[in-house]
Scaffold this motif. Sequence first.
Motif, PDB file in Angstrom:
ATOM      1  N   ASP A   1       0.829  -1.203   0.000  1.00  0.00           N
ATOM      2  CA  ASP A   1       0.000   0.000   0.000  1.00  0.00           C
ATOM      3  C   ASP A   1       0.861   1.249   0.000  1.00  0.00           C
ATOM      4  O   ASP A   1       1.959   1.270   0.575  1.00  0.00           O
ATOM      5  N   ASP A   2       0.350   2.333  -0.614  1.00  0.00           N
ATOM      6  CA  ASP A   2       1.008   3.647  -0.601  1.00  0.00           C
ATOM      7  C   ASP A   2       2.480   3.558  -0.980  1.00  0.00           C
ATOM      8  O   ASP A   2       3.343   4.173  -0.355  1.00  0.00           O
ATOM      9  N   ALA A   3       2.760   2.768  -2.002  1.00  0.00           N
ATOM     10  CA  ALA A   3       4.145   2.546  -2.426  1.00  0.00           C
ATOM     11  C   ALA A   3       4.268   2.712  -3.933  1.00  0.00           C
ATOM     12  O   ALA A   3       3.311   2.524  -4.685  1.00  0.00           O
ATOM     13  N   PHE A   4       5.453   3.078  -4.348  1.00  0.00           N
ATOM     14  CA  PHE A   4       5.809   3.101  -5.768  1.00  0.00           C
ATOM     15  C   PHE A   4       6.726   1.906  -5.967  1.00  0.00           C
ATOM     16  O   PHE A   4       7.820   1.859  -5.418  1.00  0.00           O
ATOM     17  N   VAL A   5       6.259   0.942  -6.752  1.00  0.00           N
ATOM     18  CA  VAL A   5       6.948  -0.341  -6.861  1.00  0.00           C
ATOM     19  C   VAL A   5       7.475  -0.530  -8.278  1.00  0.00           C
ATOM     20  O   VAL A   5       6.734  -0.384  -9.251  1.00  0.00           O
ATOM     21  N   ILE A   6       8.757  -0.857  -8.402  1.00  0.00           N
ATOM     22  CA  ILE A   6       9.378  -1.039  -9.709  1.00  0.00           C
ATOM     23  C   ILE A   6       9.956  -2.445  -9.801  1.00  0.00           C
ATOM     24  O   ILE A   6      10.739  -2.865  -8.942  1.00  0.00           O
ATOM     25  N   LEU A   7       9.564  -3.163 -10.838  1.00  0.00           N
ATOM     26  CA  LEU A   7      10.156  -4.461 -11.151  1.00  0.00           C
ATOM     27  C   LEU A   7      11.005  -4.296 -12.401  1.00  0.00           C
ATOM     28  O   LEU A   7      10.498  -3.978 -13.471  1.00  0.00           O
ATOM     29  N   ASP A   8      12.301  -4.513 -12.264  1.00  0.00           N
ATOM     30  CA  ASP A   8      13.228  -4.371 -13.378  1.00  0.00           C
ATOM     31  C   ASP A   8      13.622  -5.747 -13.913  1.00  0.00           C
ATOM     32  O   ASP A   8      13.524  -6.745 -13.203  1.00  0.00           O
ATOM     33  N   GLU A   9      14.084  -5.795 -15.157  1.00  0.00           N
ATOM     34  CA  GLU A   9      14.481  -7.056 -15.806  1.00  0.00           C
ATOM     35  C   GLU A   9      13.353  -8.088 -15.732  1.00  0.00           C
ATOM     36  O   GLU A   9      13.573  -9.275 -15.476  1.00  0.00           O
ATOM     37  N   ALA A  10      12.137  -7.633 -15.981  1.00  0.00           N
ATOM     38  CA  ALA A  10      10.956  -8.487 -15.797  1.00  0.00           C
ATOM     39  C   ALA A  10      10.878  -9.619 -16.805  1.00  0.00           C
ATOM     40  O   ALA A  10      10.113 -10.577 -16.609  1.00  0.00           O
ATOM     41  N   GLN A  11      11.663  -9.562 -17.872  1.00  0.00           N
ATOM     42  CA  GLN A  11      11.656 -10.663 -18.832  1.00  0.00           C
ATOM     43  C   GLN A  11      12.163 -11.958 -18.196  1.00  0.00           C
ATOM     44  O   GLN A  11      11.902 -13.052 -18.698  1.00  0.00           O
ATOM     45  N   ASN A  12      12.859 -11.842 -17.071  1.00  0.00           N
ATOM     46  CA  ASN A  12      13.411 -13.018 -16.392  1.00  0.00           C
ATOM     47  C   ASN A  12      12.520 -13.531 -15.263  1.00  0.00           C
ATOM     48  O   ASN A  12      12.971 -14.302 -14.416  1.00  0.00           O
ATOM     49  N   THR A  13      11.272 -13.099 -15.230  1.00  0.00           N
ATOM     50  CA  THR A  13      10.302 -13.683 -14.300  1.00  0.00           C
ATOM     51  C   THR A  13       9.580 -14.841 -14.999  1.00  0.00           C
ATOM     52  O   THR A  13       9.375 -14.816 -16.209  1.00  0.00           O
ATOM     53  N   THR A  14       9.186 -15.812 -14.221  1.00  0.00           N
ATOM     54  CA  THR A  14       8.299 -16.855 -14.737  1.00  0.00           C
ATOM     55  C   THR A  14       6.871 -16.318 -14.682  1.00  0.00           C
ATOM     56  O   THR A  14       6.597 -15.324 -13.989  1.00  0.00           O
ATOM     57  N   PRO A  15       5.913 -16.944 -15.379  1.00  0.00           N
ATOM     58  CA  PRO A  15       4.521 -16.498 -15.271  1.00  0.00           C
ATOM     59  C   PRO A  15       4.010 -16.484 -13.836  1.00  0.00           C
ATOM     60  O   PRO A  15       3.284 -15.565 -13.440  1.00  0.00           O
ATOM     61  N   ALA A  16       4.414 -17.477 -13.032  1.00  0.00           N
ATOM     62  CA  ALA A  16       3.973 -17.526 -11.634  1.00  0.00           C
ATOM     63  C   ALA A  16       4.548 -16.354 -10.841  1.00  0.00           C
ATOM     64  O   ALA A  16       3.852 -15.747 -10.016  1.00  0.00           O
ATOM     65  N   GLN A  17       5.816 -16.012 -11.077  1.00  0.00           N
ATOM     66  CA  GLN A  17       6.432 -14.886 -10.380  1.00  0.00           C
ATOM     67  C   GLN A  17       5.785 -13.564 -10.784  1.00  0.00           C
ATOM     68  O   GLN A  17       5.557 -12.696  -9.936  1.00  0.00           O
ATOM     69  N   MET A  18       5.484 -13.414 -12.072  1.00  0.00           N
ATOM     70  CA  MET A  18       4.851 -12.187 -12.528  1.00  0.00           C
ATOM     71  C   MET A  18       3.473 -12.025 -11.893  1.00  0.00           C
ATOM     72  O   MET A  18       3.114 -10.933 -11.422  1.00  0.00           O
ATOM     73  N   LYS A  19       2.680 -13.088 -11.868  1.00  0.00           N
ATOM     74  CA  LYS A  19       1.355 -13.025 -11.244  1.00  0.00           C
ATOM     75  C   LYS A  19       1.488 -12.687  -9.760  1.00  0.00           C
ATOM     76  O   LYS A  19       0.745 -11.850  -9.228  1.00  0.00           O
ATOM     77  N   MET A  20       2.452 -13.325  -9.096  1.00  0.00           N
ATOM     78  CA  MET A  20       2.680 -13.053  -7.669  1.00  0.00           C
ATOM     79  C   MET A  20       2.999 -11.578  -7.459  1.00  0.00           C
ATOM     80  O   MET A  20       2.442 -10.916  -6.580  1.00  0.00           O
ATOM     81  N   PHE A  21       3.882 -11.021  -8.290  1.00  0.00           N
ATOM     82  CA  PHE A  21       4.282  -9.623  -8.135  1.00  0.00           C
ATOM     83  C   PHE A  21       3.112  -8.672  -8.374  1.00  0.00           C
ATOM     84  O   PHE A  21       2.848  -7.781  -7.561  1.00  0.00           O
ATOM     85  N   LEU A  22       2.409  -8.850  -9.479  1.00  0.00           N
ATOM     86  CA  LEU A  22       1.328  -7.927  -9.836  1.00  0.00           C
ATOM     87  C   LEU A  22       0.203  -7.930  -8.811  1.00  0.00           C
ATOM     88  O   LEU A  22      -0.435  -6.896  -8.581  1.00  0.00           O
ATOM     89  N   THR A  23      -0.028  -9.059  -8.173  1.00  0.00           N
ATOM     90  CA  THR A  23      -1.115  -9.141  -7.189  1.00  0.00           C
ATOM     91  C   THR A  23      -0.697  -8.625  -5.822  1.00  0.00           C
ATOM     92  O   THR A  23      -1.478  -8.694  -4.875  1.00  0.00           O
ATOM     93  N   ARG A  24       0.516  -8.066  -5.723  1.00  0.00           N
ATOM     94  CA  ARG A  24       0.934  -7.384  -4.476  1.00  0.00           C
ATOM     95  C   ARG A  24       0.399  -5.951  -4.439  1.00  0.00           C
ATOM     96  O   ARG A  24       0.477  -5.292  -3.402  1.00  0.00           O
ATOM     97  N   LEU A  25      -0.100  -5.437  -5.569  1.00  0.00           N
ATOM     98  CA  LEU A  25      -0.523  -4.032  -5.660  1.00  0.00           C
ATOM     99  C   LEU A  25      -1.585  -3.704  -4.620  1.00  0.00           C
ATOM    100  O   LEU A  25      -2.617  -4.362  -4.536  1.00  0.00           O
ATOM    101  N   GLY A  26      -1.311  -2.658  -3.826  1.00  0.00           N
ATOM    102  CA  GLY A  26      -2.263  -2.223  -2.802  1.00  0.00           C
ATOM    103  C   GLY A  26      -2.840  -0.861  -3.132  1.00  0.00           C
ATOM    104  O   GLY A  26      -2.552  -0.269  -4.175  1.00  0.00           O
ATOM    105  N   PHE A  27      -3.664  -0.337  -2.226  1.00  0.00           N
ATOM    106  CA  PHE A  27      -4.281   0.969  -2.427  1.00  0.00           C
ATOM    107  C   PHE A  27      -3.232   2.080  -2.361  1.00  0.00           C
ATOM    108  O   PHE A  27      -2.302   2.035  -1.565  1.00  0.00           O
ATOM    109  N   GLY A  28      -3.427   3.101  -3.214  1.00  0.00           N
ATOM    110  CA  GLY A  28      -2.523   4.245  -3.218  1.00  0.00           C
ATOM    111  C   GLY A  28      -1.160   3.949  -3.802  1.00  0.00           C
ATOM    112  O   GLY A  28      -0.214   4.716  -3.575  1.00  0.00           O
TER     113      GLY A  28
END
Length: 330
Positions: free
Chosen positions: A230-257
């Motif tokens: 929440d209330d964070a600016f989140v940057i994922l770099d070199e995202a081509q090296n994530t697996t589909p499961a890792q990408m889904k895990m990361f994107l679903t961390r998004l909180g309010f603000g």
Amino acid sequence: MTEEKIVKHFQVSDPEQAVSLMGNQDKNLKLLEEGLNVTLNAFGNDIKITGTSQAASRSYAVLSNLVELIAQGITISSGDVVSAIKMANRGTLTHFQALYQTELIKDRRGKPIRVKNFGQRQYVQTVANNDVTFGIGPAGTGKTFLAVVMAVAAMKNGSVEKLILTRPAVEAGESLGFLPGDLKEKADPYLRPIYDALYAVLGAEHTARLLDRGVIEIAPLAYMRGRTLDDAFVILDEAQNTTPAQMKMFLTRLGFGSKMIVNGDVTQIDLPRHANSGLVQAHRILKNIPHIGFVNFSAADVVRHPVVASIIAAYDQQGDQQAAKNKQNM
């Protein structure tokens, strides 16, 4: 049939502006000659342009835009000249002046940071208008640096309370197991580009203080699991090296603000053989979802030495030829 060459003359009224325009030992004029396929000869405040009608007109327009920047008190660099050349060749030079009207933030030396080309401008606007932005394209387009700049700006204006920067700990031909320390210490060398961007914007000492206070968090992607950001600016770099499961895990961390930026280059995937890239999948399945934006950079958006764009384009062409050959052999 070879197109007939014409001659145009570009006059600079102010001698000091003429010196700034031409650059040290006429380096700016040499960049213009190479990038626009013209011959430029300077005689005092007069620049003689020789080339085809189209090339000469483009050169005149680029020189006019650069002089206008100098008149505004902006010191132009080789990067500015290259950006103007690329925009002229792509037909977007009308947007050139607008690049310098918006200051994103000042760096640690107090110098304004602005976008350098039309692609970067689209990137910044997409981040402003979406909750999640994907920046996809080759190295050297400024994706990581601009993401950090926008994150720091958001923190300074109170839009977010903390910055979280992460990347998967995967590199070609290397293994974390051979590095000393725990997971974070092992991953720190892979996070160096993020540290470099922070140091350029905030300085090393200020960055260290914010890291100690937890206002900035730099960690491998594995540290994101199970969290809500929440209330964070989140940057994922070199995202081509994530697996589909890792990408889904990361994107679903998004909180309010919060805002997320996901950067990567799909031509530089270092995952084990036969493993799918989470960035490639995300591009395919998320592109029509509201509040998620995609910006695709190309070799023309590279802001490093001009030859870097040529190298990238050559490799892309070779890759396209190989793909076509493989398709024929199927």
